[in-house]
Structure formats: C-alpha cells, structure tokens
Design a protein around this motif. Structure first.
Motif, PDB file in Angstrom:
ATOM      1  N   ARG A 333       0.824  -1.227   0.000  1.00 31.63           N
ATOM      2  CA  ARG A 333       0.000   0.000   0.000  1.00 31.63           C
ATOM      3  C   ARG A 333       0.848   1.262   0.000  1.00 31.63           C
ATOM      4  O   ARG A 333       0.400   2.313  -0.466  1.00 31.63           O
ATOM      5  N   ASP A 334       2.059   1.158   0.573  1.00 33.04           N
ATOM      6  CA  ASP A 334       2.927   2.343   0.630  1.00 33.04           C
ATOM      7  C   ASP A 334       3.707   2.543  -0.659  1.00 33.04           C
ATOM      8  O   ASP A 334       4.536   3.451  -0.744  1.00 33.04           O
ATOM      9  N   GLY A 335       3.474   1.683  -1.648  1.00 32.13           N
ATOM     10  CA  GLY A 335       4.201   1.791  -2.907  1.00 32.13           C
ATOM     11  C   GLY A 335       5.580   1.171  -2.865  1.00 32.13           C
ATOM     12  O   GLY A 335       6.382   1.375  -3.784  1.00 32.13           O
ATOM     13  N   THR A 336       5.858   0.400  -1.807  1.00 30.19           N
ATOM     14  CA  THR A 336       7.169  -0.237  -1.666  1.00 30.19           C
ATOM     15  C   THR A 336       7.149  -1.601  -2.334  1.00 30.19           C
ATOM     16  O   THR A 336       6.263  -2.410  -2.068  1.00 30.19           O
ATOM     17  N   SER A 337       8.149  -1.840  -3.181  1.00 26.49           N
ATOM     18  CA  SER A 337       8.237  -3.139  -3.841  1.00 26.49           C
ATOM     19  C   SER A 337       8.913  -4.139  -2.915  1.00 26.49           C
ATOM     20  O   SER A 337       9.848  -3.791  -2.183  1.00 26.49           O
ATOM     21  N   PHE A 338       8.451  -5.368  -2.943  1.00 23.32           N
ATOM     22  CA  PHE A 338       9.075  -6.435  -2.169  1.00 23.32           C
ATOM     23  C   PHE A 338       8.866  -7.748  -2.918  1.00 23.32           C
ATOM     24  O   PHE A 338       7.993  -7.850  -3.776  1.00 23.32           O
ATOM     25  N   LYS A 339       9.714  -8.724  -2.566  1.00 26.97           N
ATOM     26  CA  LYS A 339       9.613 -10.025  -3.215  1.00 26.97           C
ATOM     27  C   LYS A 339       9.141 -11.066  -2.210  1.00 26.97           C
ATOM     28  O   LYS A 339       9.536 -11.050  -1.037  1.00 26.97           O
ATOM     29  N   ALA A 340       8.293 -11.969  -2.689  1.00 26.51           N
ATOM     30  CA  ALA A 340       7.781 -13.056  -1.851  1.00 26.51           C
ATOM     31  C   ALA A 340       7.554 -14.278  -2.733  1.00 26.51           C
ATOM     32  O   ALA A 340       7.210 -14.150  -3.918  1.00 26.51           O
ATOM     33  N   PRO A 341       7.735 -15.479  -2.198  1.00 29.62           N
ATOM     34  CA  PRO A 341       7.560 -16.691  -3.021  1.00 29.62           C
ATOM     35  C   PRO A 341       6.100 -17.082  -3.167  1.00 29.62           C
ATOM     36  O   PRO A 341       5.283 -16.880  -2.267  1.00 29.62           O
ATOM     37  N   ASN A 342       5.779 -17.650  -4.308  1.00 35.02           N
ATOM     38  CA  ASN A 342       4.435 -18.164  -4.578  1.00 35.02           C
ATOM     39  C   ASN A 342       4.368 -19.608  -4.071  1.00 35.02           C
ATOM     40  O   ASN A 342       4.449 -20.560  -4.827  1.00 35.02           O
ATOM     41  N   LEU A 343       4.189 -19.770  -2.753  1.00 38.28           N
ATOM     42  CA  LEU A 343       4.232 -21.107  -2.153  1.00 38.28           C
ATOM     43  C   LEU A 343       2.944 -21.874  -2.371  1.00 38.28           C
ATOM     44  O   LEU A 343       2.943 -23.093  -2.492  1.00 38.28           O
ATOM     45  N   SER A 344       1.819 -21.164  -2.389  1.00 38.74           N
ATOM     46  CA  SER A 344       0.517 -21.814  -2.607  1.00 38.74           C
ATOM     47  C   SER A 344      -0.216 -21.037  -3.692  1.00 38.74           C
ATOM     48  O   SER A 344      -0.238 -19.804  -3.680  1.00 38.74           O
ATOM     49  N   TYR A 345      -0.838 -21.779  -4.632  1.00 39.06           N
ATOM     50  CA  TYR A 345      -1.414 -21.119  -5.806  1.00 39.06           C
ATOM     51  C   TYR A 345      -2.742 -21.788  -6.155  1.00 39.06           C
ATOM     52  O   TYR A 345      -2.797 -23.014  -6.333  1.00 39.06           O
ATOM     53  N   THR A 346      -3.810 -21.001  -6.214  1.00 35.72           N
ATOM     54  CA  THR A 346      -5.136 -21.498  -6.582  1.00 35.72           C
ATOM     55  C   THR A 346      -5.640 -20.708  -7.781  1.00 35.72           C
ATOM     56  O   THR A 346      -5.648 -19.475  -7.760  1.00 35.72           O
ATOM     57  N   LEU A 347      -6.036 -21.412  -8.842  1.00 36.98           N
ATOM     58  CA  LEU A 347      -6.608 -20.789 -10.035  1.00 36.98           C
ATOM     59  C   LEU A 347      -8.058 -21.240 -10.161  1.00 36.98           C
ATOM     60  O   LEU A 347      -8.357 -22.430 -10.043  1.00 36.98           O
ATOM     61  N   THR A 348      -8.951 -20.282 -10.403  1.00 33.91           N
ATOM     62  CA  THR A 348     -10.370 -20.588 -10.590  1.00 33.91           C
ATOM     63  C   THR A 348     -10.796 -20.117 -11.974  1.00 33.91           C
ATOM     64  O   THR A 348     -10.621 -18.953 -12.331  1.00 33.91           O
ATOM     65  N   PHE A 349     -11.337 -21.045 -12.758  1.00 31.15           N
ATOM     66  CA  PHE A 349     -11.793 -20.736 -14.114  1.00 31.15           C
ATOM     67  C   PHE A 349     -13.302 -20.922 -14.191  1.00 31.15           C
ATOM     68  O   PHE A 349     -13.829 -21.982 -13.853  1.00 31.15           O
ATOM     69  N   SER A 350     -13.997 -19.877 -14.593  1.00 29.07           N
ATOM     70  CA  SER A 350     -15.446 -19.969 -14.809  1.00 29.07           C
ATOM     71  C   SER A 350     -15.820 -19.093 -16.004  1.00 29.07           C
ATOM     72  O   SER A 350     -16.718 -18.276 -15.936  1.00 29.07           O
TER      73      SER A 350
END
Length: 838
Positions: A333-350
């Motif tokens: 929210r403060d406009g600060t960039s940071f990196k984080a791993p995508n450890l869990s990923y859910t995709l929903t297609f409708s």
C-alpha cells in the motif's frame, strides 16, 4: 515459470481477456462450453512452517454442465488453459482495408478477417479420484490429483549403502514407475546417505527434497522433479490486484534454525539424538528424516539461512504460466516493492480467470530467545569483520546492524536478491543506510531489456536464473548468437550445437558420450581397447560370442541363441529363455525357472498381474484378470471374476454359464436355469431328479407331473376347477389315516331281494380284499332295508327286505402293499436314509 510468448504475457495483463480451456479425458476433449467451472490447487513449500521436503499433490475440481457417463476412477485427465493472444472481437477495426484497384464501393470499408488465436499452457496431468453425476442438477463434479496418488506403496531399496542421493532418487522414480525430468535429476547431489527404511515412495522422494532444501513435485508435463525456489523476475502490478486483494504481514519470516531427531546405535542400544544447525531463536524448521546426519543438516541450513520474505496473501487476476515456487515482485500500500515466493497457488476458471497466491509461513519465533549479557554483546561487536584498513565493519544478514559508523558495509539478503548497503551521511546531515547495488535489476532497466531488440538480433533477453542447480546463472535466451575471433569456454553445458570445421586433434581431454554423438564411416580396426557405451548397431551379425548385460543385481547373458538371467551374488542362473529341437525338428520355445523362482507378467498402468506362476513347493498360478476368453471354430470359453461361460454354435447351441445372478446348463431344447428367485427345468423327455429337492417358493408345472415314490404335502391337496359363474375354485382331497382306495356304484335288488355285485377286476388289482379292513356300505333310495349279506374277495352280495330296491354302494379297502401304513411321521424314512448315506 513456463516459457510463453510475449503476446501471451501481454494478453494476460490486458484489460479485456478471453480464455478457453481444453480438458481431455480418454479420447474426448471438453471445452469451455462443456463446463461450469474448474478450480486448480497447487503448492510447494507451503504451510504454517517452511516445509522443506514437501510433496504437495496438485489437484483439480471440475464441474461439467451435463451428465458425463463412463468416467472411471484413475482415468487420466489433461487440463490446459488458453488465452486469446489475438481477439477478433476486439481487433477487427484495426485491420487495414483491402485494396480493390482504385474503385470505391460507396462508403463501405473492406477489411481482412483474422480469427481469434489462442495460446495454451498445460495445468498438468491428473487422475480421477471421485466422479459424482448429479442428475437432479444435471451436472457432473469430478475431482482429480496428480501422480503422487501412485506413490503410496512401500519403498524397499535394493541399492548398496551408503548410496548417492541422486541414485536413491532415480531408484525411487524407477521402482514407482514415474517419468522424471532428466535435466533436473542430473542436478541432484551425489553426497551419500544411509538406507531409508519404513517410507513410502512419496515420503522417500520428500527426503531427497529435504537434502536439496527444496520440494518434490510433478511438473506441468507430468514429470517428477526436485525443485528449489526460483526467481523468474515476474512482477504483478497493483492494477492486477482485486480490491483490497493484498494482505501483507509486516513481520518478516527468516529461518532461525533447523533440527532433526534421529535414532543412533550405540553400545547401550538405540539412542534418540537431536541434530541442530543455526540459531535456536526465531522460526525453526523441524525435519523428520531417519538418515539425517549433522553434516547434511548443516548443508541444508546453509542453503536456507539467508531466506527471508514477508508472509502474504494476494487475490489477483492470475497467470496460468506462473508456477508454485516462483518468486513474485509485489507492491504494498505504501508503494514499496518487495519479493515473496508463490508457495501456494489457486486458479479458478469460470469463463474468466482469478487466482490466489500466498506464502502464509508463520514468521513469529517458535523458541524463546536466549539471554545475552552486555559483555557477550561487546565481544560479538568486537568480532565483527573489519575491512582492509581496519576502520569500518562489514556486516551480513537481514537484521539492520546496530551502532554503525560512516562507511560501514552491510551485505543484505532480500528474498532471492543480494544487496550492498553503505552507512552514509545524507544531505540533511543525518546518517542512514543507503543501498548502492543489488542483483535485482531496476524496473527501468528490466523494461528496457524486455523490450529491446538489437538490430543484429544478437541477444533477445538476458536474465539471471536459478533453474540450473540453485545458483544464479547468466541466461541468454534468443537465436543467432555469433561469437567471433577467439572465444574460450572453461566449463559449459552445450545441449545442442553444430560446429563446423572441428579438428579432432584439438580434443585433448574429457569424454565424448556416444549417446550424444553419431560417428559415420568409422574404421572398426582402429578400435583396439576401451569400452564402447550407448551404441546403436544396425545390420550386424555377432558370431561365436557371448553378450552380457550387467545390472545391479542380475546379469543377462545371450549365448547360443539362448538368453539367461544370472544372479550377481552367486552366479546362479535363475531364468533361461531358449529354443529346442523336438518332434521331428519342429522347434519349441521354452522358459526355464530355476529353483523356487516365479514368473509374472504385470501391468504397470493398472498395477495388476496378468499371470503369475511359482513353484516353491507346489506348482501354483494366478492372474488378476477382468476377463479371459478362449475361442475355437464353433465355441468359446469366457471367464471373469463374476462369471464363467462355455457356449457353442453347434446343433441347438449348448451352453454352460455361472454368474453372480444365476446359472444355465443345457441347450435350446433341454436346460436347467437358475436365477436369484427361480429355478427353471425344461426337457423334451421325462425328467428325473435322483436326490432330495427342496423348493422354498412357488412351483408351477405347465404339463403333467408324475411321482414314482411317496408324495406328501404339508399344506392342502386341491383340484383346481373352473366354474361357469365363480371362476377357478379349489376342491380339497379326502384324507384318511390309512392308505385306502374306494369304488362307488348303484344297483337294484331282484324280485327275491338279492343282488351279487362283482368288483371291477382292474380296481381289484389295486386293493387288498383279503384283509379285515375291507368295507362295503349301502344306502337305499326308498323306504326299505338294504344290507350286505356276504363279502367275498372279488364280489359282495346285497339283500333287501323288499323286491327291486334301488341303492348305492361304496367299497373301501387297503391299497395293496400299504396295509401297515397308518399315521406315519412327517419325515419320510426313505429320505432320511438317503441323507445318512451322504
């Protein structure tokens, strides 16, 4: 991250996105019009703690908009999702008009039409766990998981230990029948470990992933891999977030230490020893690994000690090319960039696509920090590393160094990137840490690299990648790379190359793998020593030689046209496959099984055995067959676990069959047929049952019935009579305690009041008129007295007190040979005797 085109990524970030999906089950392909939705769930090192060695099973749940028949458990499901890289509905106005000479057609504008183009990426290959057709809602819900389903059997290693970690990983894959990513497996460590026992295949590959400080997975191409977190330099802009879609924990996660408790043998017996590495403060990783050593644990800790990120959850538009284990660049929210791993990923297609990415690892300390007295803090500060001049300190880690001096250097680990900070005096006179350089490229530079296309097309993309062995490699993606003049490569992996004018004399060291090289017109006389490996020989005849293929446990020997399998430990032959001359030189093919071995034909796909034969003490054989059929010219024999059937087309089609619903024996004219509630016997001639028969339900005889022995009825014996006005009525039989036959008649006495009646000679042969139990009764039809004057064995005399008296008579006598029968027991003695003989 999957390798996709620039058009694919541009389409993913576009405001208007059009998706399609392809779901293949068997030979049928379903598309967007066939489904309501699907939900894909994937994970890597996910959980409240940093789960090194995770074997997360990716899964998918699909809801079809109709009833789907014929889907069975473990059927293969291949799912792809595509995006329109060119959408005709949105781009047709931008197509330049066609030229039609110099003619003008009113105010019309002629355009070229280009259809919508989709680029697909795979989500993976799955196997059906449940399929639930809902006929009320007219839909079918299917759930499926990846190939970890097939790795739940016990892993029993046959390697010699200590063994290399890479060899153990390959054996796990081979024994469980899993396809591997060969490049990935070639990067697994060759350090040796003890024998893992008491694990399933899935748990065992998780141990391998622990030693690699990563996780095990099946990739989108259904290949088994052992992976670490990688940074594809993938950024998600806030415009792709949903409203309030990003939740970020302000407390950073950083590994404090690792521990593992193992059982160690000692003189006093097995002892539980806990190995630790790193600090006992901060979040801890606790491993379960029976073959862990202190050196191995220290090696794992070195790989993860600098790992740090802010736990988060992101609801966003999603990109199916992104994978679990990819680092993401986000903006808070403060406009600060940071990196984080995508450890869990859910995709929903409708129809459209949404996604949830997260790394919800608990960042709070799991142990209490140890107290450090002031003197220890001073010693720790004194022990800080000094630069060459001895004036400034050099720090590393993720925590901001205390009490810095101007010019101090801080090597800071930020997610997958390394940064250099210098404690500097600012323009306002204050001091603060200032980042001077980072392995992470700035957004401006990254954008220039991504969008740059040099005129000579030397390099299209330059990235830093961790996809080789956990180290950052310089990756040059593109074509037509031209290196001129003298270029030296000290150590390289060149997967595919075409080298013109190579002088063989320049090759002075190393090995040339024959599996990667085709050498033509080689003069075999020049091969004088050494070992030839990975050779394809075509059109070759080998005479007078023995060919031996040596494996870990067995060797295969081909000699004199026979193939033998020999046990390496004692050199004993266990199998031999050969031909022999018998029966006037008509050859036979034989397979000899030595000692008490067994012979099996197995199905890897179905995990079943077609046939298996063994001879430890008795010759035995079995097969897990769903159906076995043998066919002749006019007949067939068929077996399944629920039925056995023999039938022929000859004559009136004789048949014999037994199944779960009944049996059939006979042909079209004469048969015996039984089902769950009936028994049918049909015969063109008389039918004889030579043993007891008990029928617990209704029996109907369509024709005549004849009983040669006794006939007893627990109920009534009736005659079924058809009446004119009252339908069918039952008349009961007249019953007596003894076996009696009766005859009836009428007569008229003479003028002398006398009449002799002769007994019917046929009836006379059925009764005994010489016994005392022989009766004749008379009844007059007028006012007169009528009596029996005399009874003889073949006649009787009637007298009346008046002449010409009309009367009726009734003769009752024992049935011949049944004179002693009177009120017998309900159980027939003859039937008892038959049961006793059995």
């Amino acid at each position: 991250m999957l390798d996709v085109s620039t058009e694919f990524n541009d389409a993913m970030k576009a405001e208007n996105r059009r998706f399609e999906t392809r779901i293949k089950i068997g030979d049928t392909v379903y598309t967007k019009k066939d489904i309501n939705s699907w939900i894909f769930t994937g994970g890597s090192i996910s959980g409240e703690t940093f789960q090194i060695g995770s074997t997360f099973s990716n899964s998918i749940k699909i809801e079809f908009c109709s009833i789907i028949e014929g889907i069975k458990e473990l059927d293969e499901v291949i799912v792809e999702v595509g995006i329109a890289t060119y959408d005709a509905d949105f781009n047709y106005t931008n197509i330049p008009p066609a030229q039609v000479g110099s003619a003008q057609v009113g105010s019309a504008k002629l355009i070229h039409y280009k259809p919508t183009v989709y680029e697909y990426v795979p989500l993976g290959t799955f196997y059906v766990t449940t399929c639930d057709p809902d006929r009320n809602e007219k839909k079918t819900t299917l759930e499926a998981s990846d190939r970890f389903l097939f790795m739940e059997d016990e892993y029993v290693s046959e390697l010699k230990y200590p063994a290399k970690i890479r060899d153990v990983a390959l054996e796990i894959a081979n024994k469980s029948g899993m396809k591997i990513n060969e490049t990935n497996f070639s990067m697994i460590s060759t350090t040796t470990i003890g024998k893992p026992e008491g694990y399933t295949y899935r748990q065992a590959i998780g141990l391998i992933a622990q030693f690699e400080a990563g996780y095990a997975r099946f990739n989108r191409n259904n290949e088994l891999e052992v992976k670490q977190l990688i940074d594809p330099k993938f950024s998600i802009s806030p415009s792709e977030y949903f409203q309030k879609g990003l939740t970020k924990n302000e407390l950073m996660y950083k590994v404090g230490g690792i521990s593992c408790t193992v059982s160690v043998k000692s003189e006093s017996g097995d002892e539980q020893v806990t190995y630790t590495s790193g600090s006992n403060t901060g979040p801890q990783i606790v491993l379960d690994n029976k073959v862990m050593t202190q050196a191995q644990l220290d090696n794992i800790y070195q790989k993860v000690k600098d790992l740090n990120f802010y736990p988060y959850t992101l609801n966003w538009r999603g990109n199916p090319a992104l994978e679990m284990g990819d680092w993401l660049t986000l903006t808070d929210r403060d406009g600060t960039s940071f990196k984080a791993p995508n450890l869990s990923y859910t995709l929903t297609f409708s129809g459209g696509l949404t996604a949830v990415s997260s790394a919800n690892t608990n960042s709070s300390a799991q142990t209490v920090s140890a107290y450090s007295p002031p003197m220890n803090q001073i010693i720790k500060d004194i022990n800080s590393r000094l630069d060459a001049a001895g004036k400034n300190s050099v720090y590393d880690g993720t925590e901001e160094p205390p009490y810095p001096k101007e010019g101090d250097i801080w090597f800071k680990k930020n997610g997958p990137d390394d940064e250099i900070w210098i404690y500097t005096k600012l323009e306002d006179g204050t001091y603060d840490w200032v980042m001077t350089t980072s392995t992470r490229l700035s957004d401006e530079i990254q954008e220039k690299i991504d969008n740059s296309v040099p005129s000579d097309e030397i390099v299209k993309t330059i990235n830093l990648s961790e996809e080789m062995d956990g180290k950052e490699w310089l990756k040059i993606s593109g074509a037509k790379i031209w290196l001129t003049d003298q270029t030296r490569i000290d150590d390289a992996i060149i997967k595919d190359a075409m080298i013109g004018g190579l002088s063989a004399s320049k090759i002075t060291a190393g090995k040339i793998d024959a599996s990667d090289v085709n050498i033509i017109n080689l003069n075999a006389s020049n091969i004088s020593t050494g070992t030839l490996k990975a050779i394809a020989l075509e059109g070759v005849t080998v005479k007078g030689s023995t060919i031996t293929s040596v494996g870990d446990n067995f060797s295969m020997v081909q000699k004199d046209g026979a193939i033998s399998w020999v046990r390496n430990t004692d050199g004993k032959e266990v199998f031999k496959f050969y031909t022999a001359v018998r029966n006037l030189n008509e050859g036979v093919v034989s397979l000899d099984v030595s000692e008490s071995g067994s012979f099996s034909i197995d199905s890897k796909k179905l995990s079943k055995t077609f046939l298996s034969f063994s001879a430890s003490s008795d010759m035995t054989g079995y097969g897990e067959l769903d159906r076995l059929s043998l066919y002749g010219n006019d007949n067939s024999l068929t077996y399944s676990p629920t039925s056995f059937k023999f039938e022929t087309s000859q004559g009136s089609h004789p048949e014999f069959s037994i199944g779960t619903t009944g049996f059939y024996l006979g042909d079209n004219n004469m048969y015996l047929r039984g089902s769950s509630n009936s028994l049918t016997i049909r015969a063109t001639a008389g039918t004889t049952l030579t043993s007891n028969l008990t029928v617990s339900q209704w029996v109907s005889f369509k024709g005549d019935a004849s009983v040669s022995g006794n006939f007893s009825v627990l109920g009534t014996k009736n005659a079924r009579v058809v009446t004119e006005n009252y339908g069918e009525r039952l008349l009961n039989a007249y019953e007596t305690p003894e076996c009696l036959f009766a005859d009836y008649g009428k007569g008229v006495t003479g003028e002398d009041g006398y009449l002799e009646i002769v007994i019917d000679p046929i009836f006379l042969e059925t009764v005994n008129t010489e016994s005392e139990n022989y009766h004749v009764f008379v009844s007059p039809y007028s006012e007169a007295n009528v009596w029996i004057e005399e009874i003889n064995k073949d006649s009787f005399i009637v007298r009346s007190n008046k002449p010409q008296v009309k009367f009726s008579w009734n003769l009752v006598a024992y049935r011949k040979n049944y004179e002693a029968v009177r009120l017998d027991n309900a159980v027939n003695q003859e039937l008892q005797d038959i049961d006793e003989e059995k």
